[in-house]
Design a protein around this motif. Sequence first.
Motif, PDB file in Angstrom:
ATOM      1  N   TRP A   6      50.425  57.762  67.350  1.00 35.47           N
ATOM      2  CA  TRP A   6      51.521  58.084  68.271  1.00 35.47           C
ATOM      3  C   TRP A   6      51.306  57.363  69.593  1.00 35.47           C
ATOM      4  O   TRP A   6      50.246  57.488  70.208  1.00 35.47           O
ATOM      5  CB  TRP A   6      51.594  59.587  68.530  1.00 35.47           C
ATOM      6  CG  TRP A   6      52.761  60.027  69.359  1.00 35.47           C
ATOM      7  CD1 TRP A   6      54.032  59.528  69.310  1.00 35.47           C
ATOM      8  CD2 TRP A   6      52.776  61.061  70.355  1.00 35.47           C
ATOM      9  NE1 TRP A   6      54.843  60.184  70.207  1.00 35.47           N
ATOM     10  CE2 TRP A   6      54.105  61.136  70.859  1.00 35.47           C
ATOM     11  CE3 TRP A   6      51.816  61.926  70.862  1.00 35.47           C
ATOM     12  CZ2 TRP A   6      54.474  62.030  71.858  1.00 35.47           C
ATOM     13  CZ3 TRP A   6      52.180  62.828  71.844  1.00 35.47           C
ATOM     14  CH2 TRP A   6      53.499  62.878  72.343  1.00 35.47           C
ATOM     15  N   TRP A 217      60.380  65.079  69.934  1.00 37.68           N
ATOM     16  CA  TRP A 217      59.544  63.953  70.332  1.00 37.68           C
ATOM     17  C   TRP A 217      60.197  63.025  71.339  1.00 37.68           C
ATOM     18  O   TRP A 217      59.517  62.433  72.179  1.00 37.68           O
ATOM     19  CB  TRP A 217      59.082  63.199  69.088  1.00 37.68           C
ATOM     20  CG  TRP A 217      58.318  64.110  68.194  1.00 37.68           C
ATOM     21  CD1 TRP A 217      58.738  64.671  67.018  1.00 37.68           C
ATOM     22  CD2 TRP A 217      57.023  64.647  68.447  1.00 37.68           C
ATOM     23  NE1 TRP A 217      57.780  65.511  66.514  1.00 37.68           N
ATOM     24  CE2 TRP A 217      56.718  65.521  67.368  1.00 37.68           C
ATOM     25  CE3 TRP A 217      56.090  64.488  69.466  1.00 37.68           C
ATOM     26  CZ2 TRP A 217      55.514  66.221  67.302  1.00 37.68           C
ATOM     27  CZ3 TRP A 217      54.894  65.180  69.397  1.00 37.68           C
ATOM     28  CH2 TRP A 217      54.614  66.035  68.319  1.00 37.68           C
ATOM     29  N   PRO A 225      55.768  60.234  66.433  1.00 38.81           N
ATOM     30  CA  PRO A 225      54.480  60.237  65.722  1.00 38.81           C
ATOM     31  C   PRO A 225      54.695  59.919  64.253  1.00 38.81           C
ATOM     32  O   PRO A 225      55.722  60.280  63.671  1.00 38.81           O
ATOM     33  CB  PRO A 225      53.973  61.654  65.926  1.00 38.81           C
ATOM     34  CG  PRO A 225      55.204  62.476  66.139  1.00 38.81           C
ATOM     35  CD  PRO A 225      56.187  61.588  66.852  1.00 38.81           C
TER      36      PRO A 225
END
Length: 233
Positions: A6, A217, A225
């Motif tokens: 990530w 995210w 990720p």
Amino acid sequence: MKVITWNCNGAFRRKFDQLREFDADILVIQECEDPARSKDSAYQAFASNYLWVGPTKNKGIGVFARHGIPLTKIAFDVGRLELFLPVLIDHRWPLLACWTRHANSPTFGYIGQLWKLLQMNPPFLSTAAAMVIGDLNSNAKWDLWDRWWNHSDVVRKLVSLGLKSAYHQHFSELQGEETQPTLFLQRKLEKPYHVDYGFFGQGWGVQDVEVGGQTPWLELSDHMPVVFKIAQR
């Protein structure tokens, strides 16, 4: 074993807790700060088992492992290439953690950095348990016809070493034709790209691959990720 890559887009000290839901064994994190020079006690406690390298204390690449999994830096000189962290996991699994950057190179920026590293023939990548994981800032759709170190050239070199992309194997998709973006440039949904990868040697079987969704995210980073569930053969 579960491995995550990530690009956290900085300030990982405020974001690492979001990854706990994945219960990963290994985290490869780009654009994170050096825990040793952080004043955040919670981040330092989280990073009790890690290796890190970077040009500044605030932006580098880190490999974080579950307690009880030893991490050892592999003695391989990457020179001025950016940004790579060769790590031996549990004394037996070689990992090249990547965050390819422009590196002030007039010619070999981004994927060219990895191409140059591979020309050095790092011996640890020749083993069946080897892994190459991270943000490559690259995709086959950006190949140039007259350039000999394109994304596709790097993929072919990795394949020659026995390393294949877990995402493309798992979803039966071709390089450059990915349906799941790992980056929304400038956090704009109209700018989706696939630039984060996990390549694994023949000693690993890929059981599952998961790409994080826009929620939550995109609030934390422009990258999603990518989670790899792998098992030794």
